[in-house]
Structures are given as C-alpha cells and as structure tokens.
Scaffold this motif. Structure first.
Motif, PDB file in Angstrom:
ATOM      1  N   TRP A 149       1.002  -1.147   0.080  1.00  0.00           N
ATOM      2  CA  TRP A 149       0.047   0.067  -0.134  1.00  0.00           C
ATOM      3  C   TRP A 149       1.016   1.320   0.143  1.00  0.00           C
ATOM      4  O   TRP A 149       0.386   1.999  -0.525  1.00  0.00           O
ATOM      5  CB  TRP A 149      -1.196  -0.021   0.994  1.00  0.00           C
ATOM      6  N   VAL A 153       0.888   4.197  -2.637  1.00  0.00           N
ATOM      7  CA  VAL A 153       0.547   5.634  -2.558  1.00  0.00           C
ATOM      8  C   VAL A 153       1.692   6.395  -3.061  1.00  0.00           C
ATOM      9  O   VAL A 153       1.296   7.749  -3.759  1.00  0.00           O
ATOM     10  CB  VAL A 153       0.580   5.920  -0.905  1.00  0.00           C
ATOM     11  N   THR A 157       0.845   9.171  -5.863  1.00  0.00           N
ATOM     12  CA  THR A 157       1.382  10.637  -5.694  1.00  0.00           C
ATOM     13  C   THR A 157       2.212  10.969  -6.947  1.00  0.00           C
ATOM     14  O   THR A 157       2.406  12.095  -7.261  1.00  0.00           O
ATOM     15  CB  THR A 157       2.148  10.682  -4.300  1.00  0.00           C
TER      16      THR A 157
END
Length: 178
Positions: A149, A153, A157
């Motif tokens: 995870w 992210v 991003t």
C-alpha cells in the motif's frame, strides 16, 4: 526532513533552480525517503499554481510565465534519478526506474546541452550505480522493504503530480510571436 526526525541542513537556494536541503543521515526506509522527496515538489507545485491563479486574476503574463517556470522546475525535479527528488521517490517503487531516469536525463542532455544537466547526469549516474550495487545487501534490503500500500501511495502521488505538472506547463505556456 525534520518532521521525519532526520537532521537537515538549512536550505541552500540556487538561483533559477530552487533550493537544496541536505540530509545529515538517511531516512529509516524508502517510504520515509519518498515522503520527504515528494513534499518539496508538492509545495513547489502549489506555489506555482498560486502564481498561475494570481497571473490570470491580474492578467499578468509575468506571473503566468513564473508559474510555467515553477511547473517546469518541479517536473524536472521528478525525473527518477537521484539526487533529484524523483529518484528518491522512485526508490520506493522499483530500482529499474533509475535506469529510465538516467536515459531520460541523457536524452535531455543530448537534445539541450547544459552544464547543470551534465552535472546532474554525472552525480546521478554515480548515485544510481552506488544504490543499485548496494540494494541487495542485508541492511539495504530491509531499507527497500515496504508495504504494497505504501508503494501504491508513492506511485499514485508521483504519477499524479507528474501529470498535473505537465498539464500546468501546457496551460501556462505563452507563445510569443515576433
């Protein structure tokens, strides 16, 4: 950096390029390194967006041009090669991205030769070689081991910021005809 508990130098401002903050030690893992690396371009992008909004509101080509420059510098900084922030973020995704970054930087240097590009290319190649060589050592393997995870992210991003910066550059580009 300090928020992550990493001792840091004061910002060193480089005219027409931005600022550099030196780490006095490495973060605990690539998740922390990516957070620190992406924070600068996020804040820089918000500043450029603010210039763009002000430029449009005041009908100022100068402010819009400064916004374009801010978007460009932050996008350049996201090339996935260390010591640029993109290289530090890419460390959390996959080390092969460093090779992509070197190829991109080499292509840019060939197309638009510039002493700063040569310097970043040389420093980047040395840093990428060092990190690639050491990535499987026991201590470094733990450094690069993060949760899926966290990788997701960083990836979302990084890619989202890259896309928004490209869109910002396209929207703030001013054609001049003489």
């Amino acid at each position: 950096l300090r928020r992550q508990g990493i001792p840091a130098s004061a910002p060193l401002f480089i005219p027409f390029l931005g600022a550099v903050v030196g780490m006095k030690q490495m973060p605990h893992n690539v998740w922390k390194e990516a957070q620190v690396a992406l924070a600068g371009p996020i804040v820089g992008s918000l500043a450029a967006a603010g210039l763009w909004v002000a430029g449009e509101a005041l009908d100022s080509e100068l402010l819009v041009a400064l916004a374009f420059t801010g978007f460009f510098l932050n996008l350049f900084n996201l090339i996935p090669v260390s010591p640029l922030d993109g290289g530090r973020a890419a460390a959390a995704l996959h080390p092969a991205l460093w090779a992509v970054g070197l190829v991109l930087l080499l292509g840019l240097t060939i197309v638009s030769p510039n002493p700063i590009l040569f310097l970043v290319l040389i420093v980047g190649a040395i840093e990428v070689w060092r990190r690639w060589r050491d990535r499987d050592e026991p201590g470094m393997a733990a450094y690069y081991a993060i949760e899926p995870w966290q990788r997701a992210v960083v990836g979302v991003t990084y890619l989202g910021l890259t896309a928004l910066l490209a869109i910002g550059m396209a929207a703030t580009h001013i054609e001049r005809t003489f």
